[in-house]
Design an enzyme around this catalytic site. Structure first.
Site, PDB file in Angstrom:
ATOM      1  N   TYR A  54       3.846  -4.977   4.185  1.00 42.63           N
ATOM      2  CA  TYR A  54       4.666  -4.239   3.229  1.00 42.63           C
ATOM      3  C   TYR A  54       6.086  -4.116   3.777  1.00 42.63           C
ATOM      4  O   TYR A  54       6.388  -3.263   4.621  1.00 42.63           O
ATOM      5  CB  TYR A  54       4.092  -2.856   2.966  1.00 42.63           C
ATOM      6  CG  TYR A  54       2.696  -2.841   2.374  1.00 42.63           C
ATOM      7  CD1 TYR A  54       2.129  -3.984   1.808  1.00 42.63           C
ATOM      8  CD2 TYR A  54       1.934  -1.673   2.374  1.00 42.63           C
ATOM      9  CE1 TYR A  54       0.848  -3.960   1.265  1.00 42.63           C
ATOM     10  CE2 TYR A  54       0.666  -1.648   1.827  1.00 42.63           C
ATOM     11  CZ  TYR A  54       0.122  -2.794   1.280  1.00 42.63           C
ATOM     12  OH  TYR A  54      -1.150  -2.770   0.746  1.00 42.63           O
TER      13      TYR A  54
ATOM     14  N   HIS B  49      -7.147  -7.457   6.027  1.00 40.23           N
ATOM     15  CA  HIS B  49      -6.280  -7.558   4.845  1.00 40.23           C
ATOM     16  C   HIS B  49      -6.390  -8.926   4.168  1.00 40.23           C
ATOM     17  O   HIS B  49      -5.986  -9.940   4.731  1.00 40.23           O
ATOM     18  CB  HIS B  49      -4.824  -7.307   5.276  1.00 40.23           C
ATOM     19  CG  HIS B  49      -3.901  -6.978   4.152  1.00 40.23           C
ATOM     20  ND1 HIS B  49      -2.546  -6.763   4.344  1.00 40.23           N
ATOM     21  CD2 HIS B  49      -4.113  -6.808   2.820  1.00 40.23           C
ATOM     22  CE1 HIS B  49      -1.988  -6.481   3.188  1.00 40.23           C
ATOM     23  NE2 HIS B  49      -2.917  -6.511   2.249  1.00 40.23           N
TER      24      HIS B  49
END
Length: 300
Positions: A47, A115
């Site tokens: 992010y 992830h």
């Protein structure tokens, strides 16, 4: 068993997802979450190429949150020039966590998700899952799981591995019930906690309008029409669409928490109010009749 608050703050927006967010607005977003009693914060190295973790770490510490629940993710390493590379080896997993802990200014995270390992089952089986399990055993993380956008591969991992919690994004919303097929019933049977992200399907269910984003792309016309129909039904009961979207996942007993990405203090406040709003049971049945809520969720 991990304890999760019902509402969590997703930090992809303060990492610059879709558009830049100033340092001041990012701090105000986290501070507003703290004021609203939000204690769960979800982040990831990807992010904003580490920016979301850095901003979260600074602001949570400055806000003096005594015992936040923080989840981050692993499996991808940041490299110079905004480059990101996959690394599912134990060395890579540990390097990723160590870098995250430094950015977060912490020595421990409550949850570590692998992830988006959709295309790497052998790597997960051989090195990545054993690595995160050892990190849990060593006390560097409290719980382990998978954070993914596709419920089929995620369900396969839950069936094979002993995990504490999973994060499924975008696949259990008023517009997408895919997770209900296999993933959610499996998690309920196995006692795996479920965190649901993407309840607005990248923003559409927060504010349906032409040009809105749906699953990270501009919304197709037919999907926009469905969202507008859903909003109209909610309006008949005086309920904002956003409130129905945030509360919908809790109709399934496996769901423990909803994580919503925010880029401003106003968005945080609005989402907290949406979670608190009382929704009449009649609305859920009306939405079920229109195809937005699976009827089986209302049978219990």
């Amino acid at each position: 068993m991990i304890t999760l608050p019902p509402l969590g703050l997703g930090t992809a927006p303060i990492g610059g997802l879709f558009r830049e967010v100033t340092e001041q607005d990012a701090a105000a977003t986290v501070e507003a979450a703290v004021r609203e009693g939000v204690t769960y914060f979800d982040t990831a190295p990807r992010y904003g190429h580490g920016l979301a973790e850095e901003r979260l770490g600074r602001t949570v510490r400055a806000a003096g949150v005594a015992d936040p629940v923080i989840s981050t993710k692993t499996g991808w390493l940041l490299r110079p020039g905004e480059k990101v590379v996959t690394d599912w080896t134990e060395r890579g997993i540990r390097e990723s966590l160590e870098s995250s802990l430094e950015r977060l200014q912490r020595s421990f995270v409550d949850i570590l998700y692998l992830h988006d390992p959709d295309d790497y089952p052998e790597e997960v089986r051989r090195t990545a899952y054993p690595a995160v399990r050892r990190l849990r055993d060593e006390g560097l993380v409290g719980a382990i799981g998978f954070g993914m956008n596709h419920s089929g591969p995620l369900a396969a991992y839950v069936a094979e591995f002993d995990v504490d919690v999973v994060l499924i994004a975008g696949r259990f919303s008023l517009l997408d019930h895919d997770a209900l097929g296999t993933l959610l019933p499996l998690c309920r049977r196995r006692g795996t906690a479920v965190v649901v992200g993407g309840v607005f399907n990248t923003g559409l269910l927060a504010d349906p309008h032409p040009g809105a984003m749906f699953d990270y792309r501009p919304v197709p016309g037919e999907v926009l029409a469905r969202a507008e129909r859903c909003r109209a039904i909610c309006a008949e009961f005086g309920v904002p669409l956003s409130a129905a979207a945030i509360q919908f996942p809790f109709l399934h007993p496996a769901v423990r928490s909803v994580v919503v990405g925010c880029r401003s203090a106003a968005e945080v406040t609005g989402n907290a109010e949406s979670l608190r709003l009382e929704i009449p049971p009649e609305l859920w049945h009306r939405l079920a009749g229109a195809g937005f809520v699976p009827p089986e969720l209302l049978e219990a």
